[in-house]
Design an enzyme around this catalytic site. Structure first.
Site, PDB file in Angstrom:
ATOM      1  N   LYS A 160     133.232   1.942 -21.599  1.00  0.00           N
ATOM      2  CA  LYS A 160     133.294   0.722 -22.420  1.00  0.00           C
ATOM      3  C   LYS A 160     133.036   1.131 -23.874  1.00  0.00           C
ATOM      4  CE  LYS A 160     131.654  -4.015 -21.899  1.00  0.00           C
ATOM      5  NZ  LYS A 160     132.938  -4.643 -22.188  1.00  0.00           N
TER       6      LYS A 160
HETATM    7  N1  PMP Z   1     137.892  -4.673 -18.330  1.00  0.00           N
HETATM    8  C1  PMP Z   1     137.560  -4.632 -19.637  1.00  0.00           C
HETATM    9  C2  PMP Z   1     138.456  -3.929 -20.590  1.00  0.00           C
HETATM   10  C3  PMP Z   1     136.387  -5.260 -20.082  1.00  0.00           C
HETATM   11  O1  PMP Z   1     136.055  -5.229 -21.383  1.00  0.00           O
HETATM   12  C4  PMP Z   1     135.571  -5.947 -19.150  1.00  0.00           C
HETATM   13  C5  PMP Z   1     134.331  -6.650 -19.618  1.00  0.00           C
HETATM   14  N2  PMP Z   1     133.214  -5.812 -19.603  1.00  0.00           N
HETATM   15  C6  PMP Z   1     135.947  -5.942 -17.798  1.00  0.00           C
HETATM   16  C7  PMP Z   1     137.121  -5.297 -17.419  1.00  0.00           C
HETATM   17  C8  PMP Z   1     135.082  -6.570 -16.757  1.00  0.00           C
HETATM   18  O2  PMP Z   1     133.959  -5.749 -16.545  1.00  0.00           O
HETATM   19  P1  PMP Z   1     132.562  -6.358 -16.088  1.00  0.00           P
HETATM   20  O3  PMP Z   1     132.841  -7.132 -14.843  1.00  0.00           O
HETATM   21  O4  PMP Z   1     131.707  -5.178 -15.846  1.00  0.00           O
HETATM   22  O5  PMP Z   1     132.090  -7.218 -17.178  1.00  0.00           O
END
Ligand code: PMP
Length: 309
Positions: A160
């Site tokens: 991320k």
């Molecule tokens: N894909 C991306 C590119 C994201 O930024 C997010 C948000 N964090 C997600 C998927 C979903 O991840 P999570 O369920 O861990 O928030």
């Protein structure tokens, strides 16, 4: 949506400070080169307990700490300390409503040159108040983006990283300018990856299908939660496999998952109506279970919820 909130505390340079005092220099490496990584974590306010429950704090911090290795980051704060800080910024701010916690590690040195080794990193954390990030009731209108998802050998989506959100911004902006709610990214090979900040699930003949962790996606904590709840609570078969673009047009149901998006049904893709054009029965059931779990109402999953107060 998100806004600067008076009274909010942040963690910055090893201390808790009012968020408005947490500022970096314009020479900061991460600001110039996108060399940061972060998490987005929700805290749900539960009225009957008058408490905030932070959802899957451990798993978010674990993902962050593992990804330090990709960006060659070393910070003094370990996983236990980062968890403590995430709780403490909410507690110090004293909020009694839904919050979004943003821990971030970033190359904080004031130095020139895009490199990862030998550049000092720092940890910081701030919070905002957050309700729904997108509509979760009536279904979203989505477009397949002309922008491709970053590949694992360019900027790894599993990390991320702050810099990778330029890719997300390009796709989300195009979709919104064209009158859609969100975008779906395809990969360089043409198969489906995810949304700009959310993972994607498809329902086909009663089975739940989602792209695998090798499909240039962020391996979402909500994604993992949905997979587990679908199997355990709904008895569904869940398949992780590549998804082709036109499968999106012919499937029974589609929805996004994510910390921000939560469980957000999709009603159309590229102006093709999906299923009945209303949130489908499986999407709705999963949404229901999800909201019960995040509010600590299912004892089996209570360990996923960290109380703040
Ligand atoms: N894909 C991306 C590119 C994201 O930024 C997010 C948000 N964090 C997600 C998927 C979903 O991840 P999570 O369920 O861990 O928030």
């Amino acid at each position: 949506m998100a806004q600067m909130i008076p009274g909010a505390f942040a963690y910055f340079n090893g201390a808790y400070v009012p968020t408005e005092d947490a500022k970096v220099s314009i020479m900061t490496h991460a600001l110039n080169y996108g060399t940061g990584l972060f998490e987005g974590i929700r805290g749900y306010y539960v009225q009957e307990a008058n408490n905030i429950l932070i959802f899957r704090l451990k798993e978010h911090v674990d993902r962050m700490v593992r990804n330090f290795n990709v960006l060659c980051m070393e910070v003094p704060e370990d996983a236990a300390k980062i968890e403590e800080i995430c709780v403490e910024v909410v507690r110090k701010s004293g909020f009694r409503e839904g919050v979004y916690i943003r821990p971030m590690c970033y190359k904080s040195e004031l130095s020139l040159g895009p490199k990862l080794r030998g550049v000092e990193s720092s940890f910081c954390c701030y919070i905002i108040k957050l309700g729904d990030y997108c509509d979760i009731e009536s279904g979203l209108d989505i477009a397949v983006s002309s922008w491709r998802r970053l590949s694992d050998n360019a900027i790894p989506s599993r990390v991320k990283a702050t810099g990778s959100y330029l890719n997300s911004s390009l796709a989300a902006t195009d979709a919104k300018q064209s009158g859609f709610d969100e975008a779906i990214f395809l990969r360089e090979d043409g198969t489906v990856a995810e949304g700009s900040a959310m993972n994607l699930f498809m329902v086909m003949n009663g089975k739940l299908i989602t792209p695998p962790p090798t499909a240039d996606i962020l391996v979402g904590i909500t994604r993992n939660t949905i997979i587990e709840l679908a199997r355990e609570e709904l008895g569904l078969e869940v398949i992780e496999r590549p998804i082709g673009r036109t499968e999106l047009y012919v499937c029974d149901e589609l929805f996004f998952s994510g910390t921000g998006a939560q469980v957000a049904p999709i009603r159309s893709v590229d102006r093709r109506v999906i299923g009945s054009g209303m949130p489908g029965p499986i999407s709705k059931k999963l949404q229901d279970v999800y909201f019960n779990v995040v509010q600590g109402r299912l004892p089996k999953y209570r360990a996923w919820c960290t109380p703040v107060y």
